[in-house]
Write an enzyme that holds these catalytic residues in place. Structure first.
Site, mmCIF file in Angstrom:
data_model
loop_
_atom_site.group_PDB
_atom_site.id
_atom_site.type_symbol
_atom_site.label_atom_id
_atom_site.label_comp_id
_atom_site.label_asym_id
_atom_site.label_seq_id
_atom_site.Cartn_x
_atom_site.Cartn_y
_atom_site.Cartn_z
ATOM 1 N N GLU A 252 58.036 38.202 39.874
ATOM 2 C CA GLU A 252 58.560 39.573 39.672
ATOM 3 C C GLU A 252 59.894 39.537 38.924
ATOM 4 O OE1 GLU A 252 57.736 42.667 42.294
ATOM 5 O OE2 GLU A 252 56.189 41.540 43.382
HETATM 6 N N1 CAA Z 1 62.492 51.733 34.147
HETATM 7 C C1 CAA Z 1 62.116 52.529 33.122
HETATM 8 N N2 CAA Z 1 62.144 52.129 31.830
HETATM 9 C C2 CAA Z 1 62.553 50.879 31.579
HETATM 10 C C3 CAA Z 1 62.958 49.989 32.603
HETATM 11 C C4 CAA Z 1 62.907 50.466 33.925
HETATM 12 N N3 CAA Z 1 63.262 49.706 34.965
HETATM 13 N N4 CAA Z 1 63.301 48.821 32.050
HETATM 14 C C5 CAA Z 1 63.154 48.952 30.722
HETATM 15 N N5 CAA Z 1 62.699 50.194 30.440
HETATM 16 C C6 CAA Z 1 62.437 50.780 29.139
HETATM 17 C C7 CAA Z 1 63.667 50.756 28.248
HETATM 18 O O1 CAA Z 1 64.460 51.887 28.461
HETATM 19 C C8 CAA Z 1 63.052 50.747 26.860
HETATM 20 O O2 CAA Z 1 62.636 52.064 26.565
HETATM 21 P P1 CAA Z 1 62.565 52.651 25.037
HETATM 22 O O3 CAA Z 1 61.379 52.032 24.385
HETATM 23 O O4 CAA Z 1 62.400 54.126 25.259
HETATM 24 O O5 CAA Z 1 63.863 52.273 24.378
HETATM 25 C C9 CAA Z 1 61.811 49.906 27.062
HETATM 26 O O6 CAA Z 1 61.476 49.970 28.456
HETATM 27 C C10 CAA Z 1 61.989 48.468 26.658
HETATM 28 O O7 CAA Z 1 63.084 47.948 27.367
HETATM 29 P P2 CAA Z 1 63.777 46.574 26.944
HETATM 30 O O8 CAA Z 1 64.130 46.633 25.484
HETATM 31 O O9 CAA Z 1 64.831 46.277 27.927
HETATM 32 O O10 CAA Z 1 62.520 45.586 27.106
HETATM 33 P P3 CAA Z 1 62.404 44.028 26.828
HETATM 34 O O11 CAA Z 1 61.128 43.808 26.101
HETATM 35 O O12 CAA Z 1 63.679 43.503 26.263
HETATM 36 O O13 CAA Z 1 62.185 43.439 28.314
HETATM 37 C C11 CAA Z 1 62.793 42.640 30.499
HETATM 38 C C12 CAA Z 1 63.094 43.587 29.338
HETATM 39 C C13 CAA Z 1 63.765 43.058 31.612
HETATM 40 C C14 CAA Z 1 62.997 41.182 30.131
HETATM 41 C C15 CAA Z 1 61.331 42.888 31.000
HETATM 42 O O14 CAA Z 1 60.389 42.443 30.036
HETATM 43 C C16 CAA Z 1 61.031 42.198 32.303
HETATM 44 O O15 CAA Z 1 61.311 42.738 33.379
HETATM 45 N N6 CAA Z 1 60.446 40.975 32.247
HETATM 46 C C17 CAA Z 1 60.033 40.266 33.453
HETATM 47 C C18 CAA Z 1 58.598 40.615 33.759
HETATM 48 C C19 CAA Z 1 58.287 40.398 35.200
HETATM 49 O O16 CAA Z 1 59.067 40.678 36.107
HETATM 50 N N7 CAA Z 1 57.063 39.949 35.452
HETATM 51 C C20 CAA Z 1 56.618 39.786 36.781
HETATM 52 C C21 CAA Z 1 55.143 39.834 36.813
HETATM 53 S S1 CAA Z 1 54.478 40.468 38.296
HETATM 54 C C22 CAA Z 1 54.619 39.267 39.470
HETATM 55 O O17 CAA Z 1 55.318 38.316 39.341
HETATM 56 C C23 CAA Z 1 53.836 39.617 40.667
HETATM 57 C C24 CAA Z 1 53.659 38.592 41.713
HETATM 58 O O18 CAA Z 1 53.198 37.494 41.502
HETATM 59 C C25 CAA Z 1 53.994 38.948 43.093
#
Ligand code: CAA
Length: 382
Positions: A365
């Site tokens: 996550e």
């Molecule tokens: N809420 C709403 N909108 C959001 C947001 C949030 N929390 N975070 C980002 N956004 C929006 C931004 O505002 C932006 O919007 P616009 O297009 O309107 O400008 C858009 O999303 C893109 O945002 P970023 O430019 O920040 O996106 P990015 O591509 O740079 O990625 C990141 C940011 C934080 C690295 C994200 O990709 C991320 O969280 N990566 C990690 C993924 C992850 O956690 N995976 C886990 C998989 S599930 C798992 O692990 C389950 C399990 O086994 C238990």
């Protein structure tokens, strides 16, 4: 500011702790060794306690409790069995919550109700081989063909994969759009033709929680299974993970608490130099650091849970909660092994498993580095 838990929260903690100690604890070691997911115990019985839909309104089969109750539930399960903790966390936060938040009334009746009642298990498919931290790099595609979407691609590292009946899946619906644009969310049911399971992971920790690859080969799902707006799936994923990170933070907190209690009990009993090792200041200092780190992490986790229930923005707070709680879990479980000495390094004692279980909380996550990115972005954007 009131730091006391309400009577409801205390009762919830008591109920889950009793269940975890009486029913989960006896088999935790065996399930870990055999990488065995015991659904009847680890999910169905948890559901019988009314916890499968803990945060959802009663009209959708839930318990209508708040996020703090949810945090306490996952913490108490994980204090005894971290695999059971993540089973519930992935089910509630990742499988059911996006349907609650973004689903139509029809989708809620069809999919959320059985999830919240616990007759079905949920899961979430975002990660791919080349889209881990870069979740916007999703390559799985969904193409509309008449009244159906055709899914092609695969997802890896899916918690509850293979056992879950309902999956929230992310796929690219606009091939021309770049990065996080043009991704949509879908609800996918087990046994849909073209949906199969690939590799089952053999993991360092949380070994009794199943982690599977999902494979989509011309998998056809009804047009109505699009979840949320077309092309807005990335935001569905991010908002879902905001809540999910509270679940994983609570799991980490529970692992740390379990390891701390085991270390205190052991230090009181284990004698060296004719006295319990708990009498040595060197050991007391280790225990003091463990307790202090847990207390600090718990405040941050509960604050994020409070904000989520109060309808306040909590994206940064849930990232902070997961960051501090997971790093606390790793530090505390490592110290617990140290207090146990050579015995702590063996499988005879639970702290060895807890240290292995803690590690994943710094990874899934969103890694600790991703949490720092989320916090940093929130702190510095104009
Ligand atoms: N809420 C709403 N909108 C959001 C947001 C949030 N929390 N975070 C980002 N956004 C929006 C931004 O505002 C932006 O919007 P616009 O297009 O309107 O400008 C858009 O999303 C893109 O945002 P970023 O430019 O920040 O996106 P990015 O591509 O740079 O990625 C990141 C940011 C934080 C690295 C994200 O990709 C991320 O969280 N990566 C990690 C993924 C992850 O956690 N995976 C886990 C998989 S599930 C798992 O692990 C389950 C399990 O086994 C238990």
């Amino acid at each position: 500011m009131n730091f006391d838990l309400t009577d409801e929260h205390k009762m919830m903690r008591e109920m889950v702790r009793s269940f975890a100690e009486a029913e989960l604890a006896p088999g935790t070691r065996e399930r870990d060794e055999n990488e065995r997911f015991d659904r009847a115990l680890m999910f169905d019985k948890v559901a019988e306690l009314g916890l499968a839909g803990v945060i959802f309104p009663e009209e959708y089969g839930g318990a209508g409790a708040d996020y703090l109750s949810y945090a306490i539930v996952v913490e108490e399960l994980s204090r005894v069995c971290a695999s059971t903790g993540v089973t519930l966390s992935a089910h509630v936060s990742l499988g059911a919550n996006p349907i609650y938040k973004f689903g139509t009334e029809e989708q809620k009746q069809q999919f959320l109700v059985p999830l919240a009642e616990g007759s079905k298990l949920g899961a979430f498919g975002l990660t791919e081989t080349s889209a881990g931290s870069d979740a916007g790099g999703t390559r799985t595609t969904a193409v509309l063909d008449g009244d159906e979407w055709i899914l092609n691609g695969s997802k890896i590292f899916i918690t509850n994969g293979g056992d879950a009946e309902i999956y929230v899946i992310f796929a690219r619906t606009d091939k021309k759009a770049e990065k996080h644009h043009g991704i949509s969310a879908f609800i996918l049911e087990k046994d849909t033709p073209g949906f199969t399971f690939g590799k089952k992971e053999q993991k360092m920790g949380i070994r009794s929680s199943p982690t599977m690859e999902l494979v989509f080969d011309n998998c056809r799902i009804p047009k109505g299974n699009l979840l949320g707006e077309l092309g807005k799936g990335f935001k569905v994923a991010m908002q879902t993970l905001d809540g999910g990170r509270i679940g994983i933070a609570s799991q980490a907190l529970g692992i740390a608490q379990g390891a701390f209690e085991a270390a205190v009990n052991y230090a009181r009993e284990r004698k060296q130099f004719d006295t319990p090792i708990a009498n040595f200041q060197g050991v007391q200092f280790i225990l003091a650091d463990m307790a202090t780190q847990i207390a600090a992490a718990r405040l941050v986790v509960y604050q994020a849970a409070y904000k989520a229930s109060a309808g306040q923005p909590f994206s940064m707070e849930s990232a902070m909660a997961k960051l501090i709680a997971s790093e606390t879990a790793m530090a505390v479980t490592t110290k617990a092994v140290q207090v146990f000495g050579g015995y702590g390094y063996t499988r005879e004692y639970p702290v060895e498993r807890m240290m292995r279980d803690a590690k994943i909380t710094e990874i899934y996550e969103g890694t600790s580095e991703v949490q720092r990115l989320v916090i940093g972005t929130n702190l510095t954007r104009g």
